[in-house]
Motif scaffolding. Structure first.
Motif, mmCIF file in Angstrom:
data_model
loop_
_atom_site.group_PDB
_atom_site.id
_atom_site.type_symbol
_atom_site.label_atom_id
_atom_site.label_comp_id
_atom_site.label_asym_id
_atom_site.label_seq_id
_atom_site.Cartn_x
_atom_site.Cartn_y
_atom_site.Cartn_z
ATOM 1 N N SER A 123 6.103 6.953 5.994
ATOM 2 C CA SER A 123 6.191 7.424 7.291
ATOM 3 C C SER A 123 6.851 8.799 7.431
ATOM 4 C CB SER A 123 6.996 6.686 8.276
ATOM 5 O OG SER A 123 7.274 7.094 9.586
ATOM 6 N N ILE A 124 7.952 9.346 6.625
ATOM 7 C CA ILE A 124 8.619 10.538 6.533
ATOM 8 C C ILE A 124 7.613 11.335 6.063
ATOM 9 C CG2 ILE A 124 10.454 11.885 5.490
ATOM 10 C CD1 ILE A 124 12.174 9.190 5.704
ATOM 11 N N VAL A 125 6.730 10.877 5.109
ATOM 12 C CA VAL A 125 5.952 12.000 4.264
ATOM 13 C C VAL A 125 4.868 12.300 5.155
ATOM 14 C CG1 VAL A 125 4.037 12.116 2.506
ATOM 15 C CG2 VAL A 125 6.115 11.249 1.926
ATOM 16 N N HIS B 195 11.309 -8.822 1.777
ATOM 17 C CA HIS B 195 10.464 -8.197 2.646
ATOM 18 C C HIS B 195 10.988 -6.596 2.701
ATOM 19 C CE1 HIS B 195 14.238 -8.984 4.630
ATOM 20 N NE2 HIS B 195 13.968 -8.107 5.673
ATOM 21 N N LEU B 196 12.296 -6.474 2.225
ATOM 22 C CA LEU B 196 12.745 -4.880 2.290
ATOM 23 C C LEU B 196 12.108 -4.029 1.375
ATOM 24 C CD1 LEU B 196 16.753 -5.580 2.759
ATOM 25 C CD2 LEU B 196 15.050 -4.910 4.371
ATOM 26 N N ALA B 197 11.593 -4.569 0.441
ATOM 27 C CA ALA B 197 10.755 -3.580 -0.478
ATOM 28 C C ALA B 197 9.632 -2.876 0.140
ATOM 29 C CB ALA B 197 10.152 -4.312 -1.710
ATOM 30 N N ARG B 198 8.922 -3.661 0.807
ATOM 31 C CA ARG B 198 7.761 -3.185 1.821
ATOM 32 C C ARG B 198 8.573 -2.225 2.936
ATOM 33 N NH1 ARG B 198 2.754 -4.421 2.958
ATOM 34 N NH2 ARG B 198 2.636 -6.207 1.667
ATOM 35 N N VAL B 199 9.454 -2.534 3.474
ATOM 36 C CA VAL B 199 10.172 -1.730 4.741
ATOM 37 C C VAL B 199 10.441 -0.561 4.195
ATOM 38 C CG1 VAL B 199 12.208 -1.610 6.306
ATOM 39 C CG2 VAL B 199 10.949 -3.872 5.947
ATOM 40 N N ARG B 200 11.242 -0.427 3.084
ATOM 41 C CA ARG B 200 11.695 0.770 2.433
ATOM 42 C C ARG B 200 10.547 1.496 2.067
ATOM 43 N NH1 ARG B 200 15.882 -0.480 4.175
ATOM 44 N NH2 ARG B 200 17.669 -0.882 2.984
ATOM 45 N N ALA B 201 9.533 1.094 1.409
ATOM 46 C CA ALA B 201 8.142 1.675 1.070
ATOM 47 C C ALA B 201 7.423 2.507 2.383
ATOM 48 C CB ALA B 201 7.115 1.012 0.098
ATOM 49 N N GLU B 202 7.353 1.852 3.305
ATOM 50 C CA GLU B 202 6.735 2.177 4.536
ATOM 51 C C GLU B 202 7.413 3.107 5.348
ATOM 52 O OE1 GLU B 202 5.719 -1.491 6.883
ATOM 53 O OE2 GLU B 202 3.955 -1.682 5.519
ATOM 54 N N ALA C 141 1.042 -1.350 0.179
ATOM 55 C CA ALA C 141 -0.215 -0.012 0.043
ATOM 56 C C ALA C 141 0.663 1.294 0.044
ATOM 57 C CB ALA C 141 -0.896 -0.131 1.018
ATOM 58 N N ALA C 142 1.780 0.993 0.712
ATOM 59 C CA ALA C 142 2.845 2.297 0.820
ATOM 60 C C ALA C 142 3.447 2.903 -0.396
ATOM 61 C CB ALA C 142 3.915 2.183 1.763
ATOM 62 N N MET C 143 3.909 1.911 -1.379
ATOM 63 C CA MET C 143 4.277 2.001 -2.636
ATOM 64 C C MET C 143 3.196 2.627 -3.508
ATOM 65 S SD MET C 143 7.438 1.697 -3.250
ATOM 66 C CE MET C 143 7.794 1.153 -4.947
ATOM 67 N N ASP C 144 1.959 2.118 -3.372
ATOM 68 C CA ASP C 144 1.086 2.888 -4.127
ATOM 69 C C ASP C 144 0.601 4.141 -3.765
ATOM 70 O OD1 ASP C 144 0.324 0.243 -5.391
ATOM 71 O OD2 ASP C 144 -1.249 -0.399 -4.224
ATOM 72 N N LYS C 145 0.730 4.430 -2.524
ATOM 73 C CA LYS C 145 0.616 6.022 -2.091
ATOM 74 C C LYS C 145 1.694 6.782 -2.544
ATOM 75 C CE LYS C 145 -1.640 4.868 2.156
ATOM 76 N NZ LYS C 145 -1.551 4.496 3.788
ATOM 77 N N LEU C 146 3.019 6.262 -2.413
ATOM 78 C CA LEU C 146 4.126 7.086 -2.860
ATOM 79 C C LEU C 146 4.167 7.231 -4.677
ATOM 80 C CD1 LEU C 146 7.030 5.223 -0.915
ATOM 81 C CD2 LEU C 146 6.253 7.669 -0.876
ATOM 82 N N MET C 147 3.759 6.408 -5.246
ATOM 83 C CA MET C 147 3.462 6.405 -6.715
ATOM 84 C C MET C 147 2.467 7.702 -7.187
ATOM 85 S SD MET C 147 3.766 2.811 -8.421
ATOM 86 C CE MET C 147 2.874 1.953 -7.538
#
Length: 351
Positions: free
Chosen positions: A345-347, A334-341, A190-196
């Motif tokens: 969080s910073i946003v 799993h790190l793809a999800r960690v990086r996106a989240e 979900a975080a990647m979708d929001k970032l895109m």
């Protein structure tokens, strides 16, 4: 090259093997002194272009090639790596000496290049375990200076005026990594979708341009065997012309990462360890680059996490298909999800 904690050289895996006799015959006609029995070993560090040590008699070289399998468009461009390091040869930027680029895929199955073997130490963990506080300070000082020196090189003076399209760099980068992430997606994040959605709507208005490394981190720098200063920068696959703060944000992301595959960094006692704090890192970069200040680096940290997530996702997908250059690929999913989240969080906390 050697690695802190042991050399990362292993026997060449079957998936990444090639015709060593054909390579030896080819290079014997290209490189002076390339004769005698050839020993090939694989560097088991890094996740993109397979890298090998070539040893003949008392000489050692490094070969870097495209990985096997179906590749995404524009990915794994070893010819671009070769070109930029050759172009930087006579600048203050520390790079290995380039020896030969081969675009004839019939030799070993793909394009490749050969460069000098730089003897030194590689610290994949940015906390630099095993060094003293003064040594860590010296490493990071030279590391930051190398980044500023790179960004100070005018592309047109080293034959790289056409190496990229600096105007609209960030917009194209967001589009590129969004596309490549979607092409290798294995689960919904979900975080990647929001970032895109967020990144294209919040791009900085300035359009600075410089040579950017694209993967500037301690693990892509070689320190001297007996000195902590950086003597060579490696892995220029993602190099292009673009916004220099993209490199800075990429390094500063370590200060915000809740999880690193190489160890703990966020929350360390930087003063006691001799490692610059994030603000000290920014101040040193300003000092060496002649800037007064940097006010929007967190956007570039967010962008860095987003791009990292997309890259890791691609590495993981190649691992599932058996085409990754390191055995570690399957453990990175799993790190793809960690990086996106981390990025989202910073946003939420700063924008």
């Amino acid at each position: 090259m050697s690695e802190n904690g042991g050399p990362p050289l292993v026997t060449v895996s079957e998936a990444l093997s090639f015709d060593e006799a054909a390579l030896q015959s080819y290079l014997a006609d290209i490189l002076p002194g390339f004769d005698g029995p050839l020993t090939v070993r694989q560097f088991n560090a890094g996740q993109s272009n397979p890298t090998y040590q070539l040893a003949v008699k008392d000489r050692k070289y490094v070969l870097r090639k495209k990985p096997p399998g179906t590749l995404l468009p524009s990915a794994h461009a070893v010819d671009r790596e070769y070109r930029v390091m050759e172009a930087l040869r006579d600048t203050p930027v520390p790079v290995p000496r380039m020896l030969h680029l081969c675009r004839d895929a019939s030799i070993i199955g793909s394009d490749f290049y050969v460069m000098e073997m730089v003897e030194g130490r590689v610290f994949h963990d940015p906390s630099l375990p095993g060094l003293t506080p003064p040594e860590r300070r010296a490493f990071y000082d030279s590391f930051i200076k190398a980044l500023a020196d790179l960004h100070a090189v005018r592309p047109e003076t080293v034959g790289l005026a056409d190496f990229g399209r600096p105007q609209g760099f960030l917009s194209r980068q967001v589009q590129r990594w969004s596309k490549q992430y979607v092409a290798t997606e294995t689960e919904t994040i979900a975080a990647m979708d929001k970032l895109m959605d967020w990144l294209p709507a919040n791009l900085p208005q300035d359009d600075e341009a410089a040579i950017v490394h694209g993967d500037f981190r301690p693990g892509n720098a070689i320190a001297g065997q007996y000195s902590p200063e950086v003597i060579a920068l490696l892995d220029w696959e993602l190099c292009t012309l673009g916004h220099p703060l993209a490199d800075l944000g990429y390094v500063c992301a370590n200060y915000h990462a809740d999880q690193l595959p190489t160890g703990q960094f966020k929350g360390l006692d930087f003063k006691a360890l001799g490692i610059p704090t994030e603000q000290e890192f920014l101040d040193l970069y300003c000092h060496y680059s002649g800037r007064d200040r940097i006010s929007n680096h967190l956007f570039f940290v967010v962008f860095s996490f987003f791009r990292s997530a997309a890259i890791i996702q691609g590495v993981y997908k190649r691992g599932l298909e058996g085409n990754a250059s390191s055995r570690k690929a399957l453990s990175l999913g799993h790190l793809a999800r960690v990086r996106a989240e981390n990025a989202w969080s910073i946003v939420e906390q700063n924008f």
